[in-house]
Motif scaffolding. Sequence first.
Motif, short mmCIF file in Angstrom:
data_model
loop_
_atom_site.label_atom_id
_atom_site.label_comp_id
_atom_site.label_asym_id
_atom_site.label_seq_id
_atom_site.Cartn_x
_atom_site.Cartn_y
_atom_site.Cartn_z
N THR A 178 0.83 -1.21 0.00
CA THR A 178 0.00 0.00 0.00
C THR A 178 0.86 1.26 0.00
O THR A 178 0.43 2.31 -0.50
N SER A 179 2.10 1.19 0.53
CA SER A 179 3.00 2.34 0.45
C SER A 179 3.39 2.62 -1.00
O SER A 179 3.49 3.79 -1.41
N ILE A 180 3.59 1.54 -1.76
CA ILE A 180 3.83 1.72 -3.19
C ILE A 180 2.60 2.37 -3.83
O ILE A 180 2.72 3.25 -4.70
N GLY A 181 1.42 1.96 -3.36
CA GLY A 181 0.19 2.57 -3.84
C GLY A 181 0.11 4.05 -3.51
O GLY A 181 -0.37 4.87 -4.31
N ILE A 182 0.59 4.44 -2.32
CA ILE A 182 0.61 5.86 -1.93
C ILE A 182 1.51 6.64 -2.89
O ILE A 182 1.15 7.73 -3.36
N LEU A 183 2.68 6.07 -3.20
CA LEU A 183 3.61 6.72 -4.11
C LEU A 183 2.96 6.94 -5.48
O LEU A 183 2.96 8.06 -6.01
N PHE A 184 2.40 5.88 -6.05
CA PHE A 184 1.84 5.99 -7.39
C PHE A 184 0.51 6.73 -7.39
O PHE A 184 0.18 7.40 -8.38
N GLY A 185 -0.24 6.65 -6.30
CA GLY A 185 -1.47 7.42 -6.21
C GLY A 185 -1.20 8.91 -6.19
O GLY A 185 -1.91 9.70 -6.83
N THR A 186 -0.17 9.31 -5.46
CA THR A 186 0.23 10.72 -5.42
C THR A 186 0.60 11.20 -6.82
O THR A 186 0.17 12.28 -7.26
N ILE A 187 1.41 10.40 -7.51
CA ILE A 187 1.86 10.78 -8.86
C ILE A 187 0.68 10.81 -9.82
O ILE A 187 0.53 11.75 -10.62
N ALA A 188 -0.19 9.80 -9.74
CA ALA A 188 -1.29 9.67 -10.70
C ALA A 188 -2.26 10.84 -10.63
O ALA A 188 -2.64 11.42 -11.65
N ILE A 199 7.18 14.08 -3.67
CA ILE A 199 6.00 14.33 -2.84
C ILE A 199 5.41 13.00 -2.37
O ILE A 199 4.98 12.86 -1.22
N GLY A 200 5.40 12.02 -3.28
CA GLY A 200 4.89 10.69 -2.91
C GLY A 200 5.71 10.06 -1.80
O GLY A 200 5.16 9.43 -0.88
N LEU A 201 7.03 10.20 -1.84
CA LEU A 201 7.88 9.67 -0.78
C LEU A 201 7.61 10.37 0.55
O LEU A 201 7.63 9.74 1.61
N TYR A 202 7.37 11.66 0.49
CA TYR A 202 6.99 12.37 1.72
C TYR A 202 5.68 11.81 2.26
O TYR A 202 5.54 11.60 3.48
#
Length: 748
Positions: free
Chosen positions: A357-367, A507-510
């Motif tokens: 889900t952390s990977i999802g947070i990263l890609f969700g932020t970008i998307a 931003i996604g990493l943050y």
Amino acid sequence: MSKNVLVVGFAFISTIALFSLNHAAQQSPEPKPVTVPANEFSAERAHNLLQTLLAENKPHPVGSPQNKIVKSRITAELDRLSIGWEEQGTWACAYRYNGCAFVENIIAIIPGKSEDSFIALMAHYDSVPMAPGAGDDGAGVVAILESARALALEAPFEHSIMLLFTDAEEMGLIGAEGFFSQHPLAKKIKLVLDFEGSGTTGQSMVLRTTDANELLMNTLASQTSSPFGVSFANEIFKRMPNDTDFSVVQRAGISGIDFAFAGERNHYHTPNDNTENLDLATIQHHGENMLPLARELASNKSLNLGEHVVYANFYGQWLQWVSDHGIYLVLACALALLIALRRMKPAIKEVLIGISTSIGILFGTIAVGLGAFQLVALVLGTTVSWPANDFPHRTTLIFSTIAGGLTMIAFANKFSDQAAMMFAGWLLWLIISVASLMYLPDAANIFLAPTVIASMLLLVMSFLPEPWRPWLFVLVLIGVLPSTLGVIHLLEQSQGYKLIVATMPFIGLYMIAFAPFTAGVKLRNFALLAYLGSFASIAMIALTPLYSQERPQHVNILYYEDMNNQVAYNRLASSNPIIEPLASVKRLHLEEKKLLAFSNVQQKNWTDSSLSGWPAPELAVREEFVTEGARAVTVTLSSVRGADAIGLVMPIEAKLRQFQLGSQTYDATPINSGALKGHYFIKLIGVYHQPVTLTLEFDTITPIDNVYLIDFSTELPADSQSLFQHRAVNMSPVHGGDQAQLFSKIRL
């Protein structure tokens, strides 16, 4: 109010405070007045000198009369400072393509105790054909002259100091190529400090270094007042088409540092790159890097460069370590996380889900962020790199990425508790650090430094009572901010909104680091507010002018004339749709058409034009030598109208092996992309009325058809003047600028 809401509020306030602190620490030093002591660098003195060098506020490309005026003013200043100099006049060619010019490099020497060992300060004094060149690279030139004034008072040092002012950098680093391949002093240079500009403001940062840089970075950190840079830029620069004279230094096997600034990049290579727009704080930052660094390096007897270090700024403090030591930091992080895992005992299943889900947070932020800017492009019909007003674009970036991040964090919180999300997020950071260490070693520190802090905090937290842990873990944001949100402004400034997606992974990493603080907090309303903020910001963008006098649209007026077929075209070249009033001056054809007889590339925004009445460029064959299967032809090229440059385009079937120009021989390099793909192209730049003789060597004796002779000028014919006159104050030329090309087909 619940404890969970207080924790997330504390983390949010800490984020704002830490971001502000880091941003303030990144600013250039205050410019110093002319009244400072003689051994200090004064931006005001340097700027006054720049106003003298560029008094006419005109472009000064290689070979132009204005370039010779600027050169004479530089040498006059060297005479005033009693610094000896020489001029290197030679033909030289670019490394990447067969573009050549007669360059006039200036080499000045502050003698040291050794005459065989030099520390070189380098900047180029030419400009592009459309810009006065105050930032690119007048700021570097006057920073060297102001530093040289102070250094000359303290000389001699252990090493001599060379002041190298190169010519024709803008045409392909040609002056630097001529110096480092032809001048005997080039072999005596131990270190080069190159100074560049790409805009009219911003921090003078370490753009890149050569591999052995430990001494350089140690000296920078200990001697300069405001060291700034991140080794991540080394990795970025390797993958970009951009170049500076420092690329020639690297190919020559000489060590050094490439400094550059990149703020207000809409001004880069435009008429707005002038002394009025140039920030004195930027000049001061150049000087604060240059003068103490040159002074200390020139005094260092051994110049043992040491190992390769990676580096970054941390709230204004310089942080560096030997690159090879990154593996030990990775192992330390892994050990600390393993011990903390065993002590805190989060559910392993939840940790594993949390990584996903952390990977999802990263890609969700970008998307969502990328989607917002796709919507902006749809609404506007275009994307502008540096719009007139940053504010609505910045708020769109903030709100949209937060919206995407919060949406995915809310989803993640359904499957993992707070402790599991802490470990999941930082295990993912550790994985990214390892991957970076393997494939992007100069970028690894930007991910590894926060991971070290987080893993050590988790280890300490494992010995504390559970209620204290979230409060202590907020300290992790101290490490996170400089490596994530702290790089956003730098990337926005340098890459613009066409490449704004480059900011979104950070931003996604943050958001991954922030996620554990939101445990137990209902995020739906916050996410909804972020989405509403995104739409409001996009609406604001739609209602805000995209261009202004300070940030105009970049439009070049191009004129093509086919001398054989007696046809001519005007074309407006821009990466964005042409705006009024220029769009309506002539009927622009939006359908694509082949406008150049020697290229299959289709172009739009063109219109028919009247013939210029100018004479065609000329080629005269002087000598021809034929041997078995090969021949050499000596030709003289000239522009009867005195154009800026003249070029020769030959098909790949010509089998051109090499050509001789002046005393040098160059390999012929075919063009592999763009309008001239599948051709040889030799361009002689800055020639004006000067005929140029070169010898072409072919691996065939067959006569060559489909050869085109072209001359190029920034002067436009009469029929193009209406376009020029209607280019409003919120429009400007850029890079190569306005250009008239006259071409004729010949047979060799």
